[in-house]
Design a protein around this motif. Structure first.
Motif, PDB file in Angstrom:
ATOM      1  N   GLY A 164      -7.764   9.929   1.841  1.00  0.00           N
ATOM      2  CA  GLY A 164      -8.031   8.706   1.093  1.00  0.00           C
ATOM      3  C   GLY A 164      -7.503   8.816  -0.327  1.00  0.00           C
ATOM      4  O   GLY A 164      -6.931   9.836  -0.730  1.00  0.00           O
ATOM      5  N   TYR A 165      -7.699   7.760  -1.088  1.00  0.00           N
ATOM      6  CA  TYR A 165      -7.353   7.753  -2.504  1.00  0.00           C
ATOM      7  C   TYR A 165      -8.171   6.669  -3.186  1.00  0.00           C
ATOM      8  O   TYR A 165      -8.606   5.711  -2.552  1.00  0.00           O
ATOM      9  CB  TYR A 165      -5.848   7.508  -2.720  1.00  0.00           C
ATOM     10  CG  TYR A 165      -5.308   6.278  -2.033  1.00  0.00           C
ATOM     11  CD1 TYR A 165      -5.367   5.021  -2.631  1.00  0.00           C
ATOM     12  CD2 TYR A 165      -4.725   6.365  -0.772  1.00  0.00           C
ATOM     13  CE1 TYR A 165      -4.881   3.897  -2.000  1.00  0.00           C
ATOM     14  CE2 TYR A 165      -4.236   5.242  -0.123  1.00  0.00           C
ATOM     15  CZ  TYR A 165      -4.313   4.018  -0.742  1.00  0.00           C
ATOM     16  OH  TYR A 165      -3.834   2.900  -0.106  1.00  0.00           O
TER      17      TYR A 165
ATOM     18  N   LEU B  27     -15.435   6.427  -1.317  1.00  0.00           N
ATOM     19  CA  LEU B  27     -14.194   6.785  -1.987  1.00  0.00           C
ATOM     20  C   LEU B  27     -14.473   7.330  -3.381  1.00  0.00           C
ATOM     21  O   LEU B  27     -13.857   8.298  -3.823  1.00  0.00           O
ATOM     22  CB  LEU B  27     -13.268   5.568  -2.061  1.00  0.00           C
ATOM     23  CG  LEU B  27     -12.566   5.184  -0.766  1.00  0.00           C
ATOM     24  CD1 LEU B  27     -11.917   3.817  -0.900  1.00  0.00           C
ATOM     25  CD2 LEU B  27     -11.526   6.217  -0.371  1.00  0.00           C
TER      26      LEU B  27
ATOM     27  N   GLN C 236      -7.595   6.402   4.589  1.00  0.00           N
ATOM     28  CA  GLN C 236      -8.138   5.277   3.806  1.00  0.00           C
ATOM     29  C   GLN C 236      -8.919   4.312   4.693  1.00  0.00           C
ATOM     30  O   GLN C 236      -8.853   3.101   4.532  1.00  0.00           O
ATOM     31  CB  GLN C 236      -6.998   4.543   3.084  1.00  0.00           C
ATOM     32  CG  GLN C 236      -7.429   3.646   1.930  1.00  0.00           C
ATOM     33  CD  GLN C 236      -7.899   4.398   0.693  1.00  0.00           C
ATOM     34  OE1 GLN C 236      -7.985   5.627   0.694  1.00  0.00           O
ATOM     35  NE2 GLN C 236      -8.215   3.693  -0.369  1.00  0.00           N
TER      36      GLN C 236
ATOM     37  N   ARG D 146       0.831  -1.195   0.000  1.00  0.00           N
ATOM     38  CA  ARG D 146       0.000   0.000   0.000  1.00  0.00           C
ATOM     39  C   ARG D 146       0.872   1.254   0.000  1.00  0.00           C
ATOM     40  O   ARG D 146       1.884   1.316   0.697  1.00  0.00           O
ATOM     41  CB  ARG D 146      -0.930   0.005   1.212  1.00  0.00           C
ATOM     42  CG  ARG D 146      -2.147  -0.905   1.083  1.00  0.00           C
ATOM     43  CD  ARG D 146      -3.102  -0.407   0.017  1.00  0.00           C
ATOM     44  NE  ARG D 146      -4.230  -1.289  -0.185  1.00  0.00           N
ATOM     45  CZ  ARG D 146      -5.489  -0.965   0.136  1.00  0.00           C
ATOM     46  NH1 ARG D 146      -5.762   0.205   0.689  1.00  0.00           N
ATOM     47  NH2 ARG D 146      -6.476  -1.811  -0.110  1.00  0.00           N
TER      48      ARG D 146
END
Length: 245
Positions: A129-130, A162, A101, A16
């Motif tokens: 987040g992404y 998201l 996230q 990640r």
């Protein structure tokens, strides 16, 4: 709060992406003190270990004991297994509260009440987040097909947050305008495949069908990657910041 990342914490820690310095460059000047921060849903501590460079103390929590066993360590980071919605922390404990996230897995109204309780007056809450990365038009097309058509029905409903960049998550704080930030990494092909294997929908697919769906795109993905050793991988960052009290 859902716990779906306990099965392969070592993959999560290895593949990640971590978080860009631009996030911290925006947040830190807004703080009057950097005594204690809470990183909630910390996972393997990617964000907590960065906060530890600036804060005297960092409390990092997650409901996955397996994730915490693979977390990055620092003398001033204290990890504990706790739910986001109910912690043992005292009132008015934190100058900064971060969630990277993870907030889409929380019972958000209960979490917001906990943030109000443990945040100091004028403290900050930052949601980070992404979603999908961008590499090249050909590679992006394959990943988008994989995301939507092969594993699309295996995504948890919370994934929608998201996709909407957290805009529909209740955020009862004084929101600040944030900059647009891209997280740019240089990855080898194997790192990309490792990252795809950490997706929750991939885990759900494997559990249901007893094979890894990445096998359906691996040939095309490898061909699209070509003979280039390192490619630039761009993650647009989701970033909401607010004053707690």
């Amino acid at each position: 709060m859902k716990n779906i990342f306990s099965s392969s914490p070592e993959q999560y820690a290895k593949y990640r992406p971590d978080y860009p310095q631009a996030l911290f460059d925006f947040i830190y000047p807004l703080l009057s003190n950097k005594e204690c921060a809470w990183d909630c849903g910390t996972g393997n501590g990617q964000l907590a270990i960065e906060l530890a460079k600036e804060f005297r103390k960092v409390k990092a929590t997650d409901i996955s004991e397996e994730q915490l066993q693979h977390a990055f360590t620092a003398d001033n980071v204290e990890y504990s297994v706790q739910a986001a919605e109910s912690t043992c922390f005292e009132d008015n404990s934190f100058d900064l509260i971060t969630v990277a996230q993870a907030v889409h897995w929380f019972e958000i109204d209960k979490f917001n009440e906990e943030v109000k309780r443990v945040g100091k007056p004028n403290s900050l809450i930052a949601l980070i987040g992404y979603e999908l990365c961008s590499i090249s038009p050909e590679i992006d097309k394959i990943i988008r097909y994989f995301y939507e058509d092969i594993i699309g029905k295996y995504w948890d409903p919370e994934r929608k947050h998201l996709q909407s960049q957290y805009q529909y998550i209740p955020f009862p704080f004084k929101e600040l305008e944030t900059p647009s930030i891209n997280n740019i990494k240089l990855w080898r092909y194997d790192h990309l495949v490792g990252y795809l294997n950490t997706w929750s929908a991939v885990k759900h697919f494997v559990n249901k069908n007893n094979y890894n769906p990445i096998s359906e795109i691996e040939k095309d993905l490898r061909q699209a990657w070509g003979n280039i050793e390192l490619r630039r991988v761009i993650f647009p960052i989701i970033f909401r910041v607010g004053r707690v009290k």
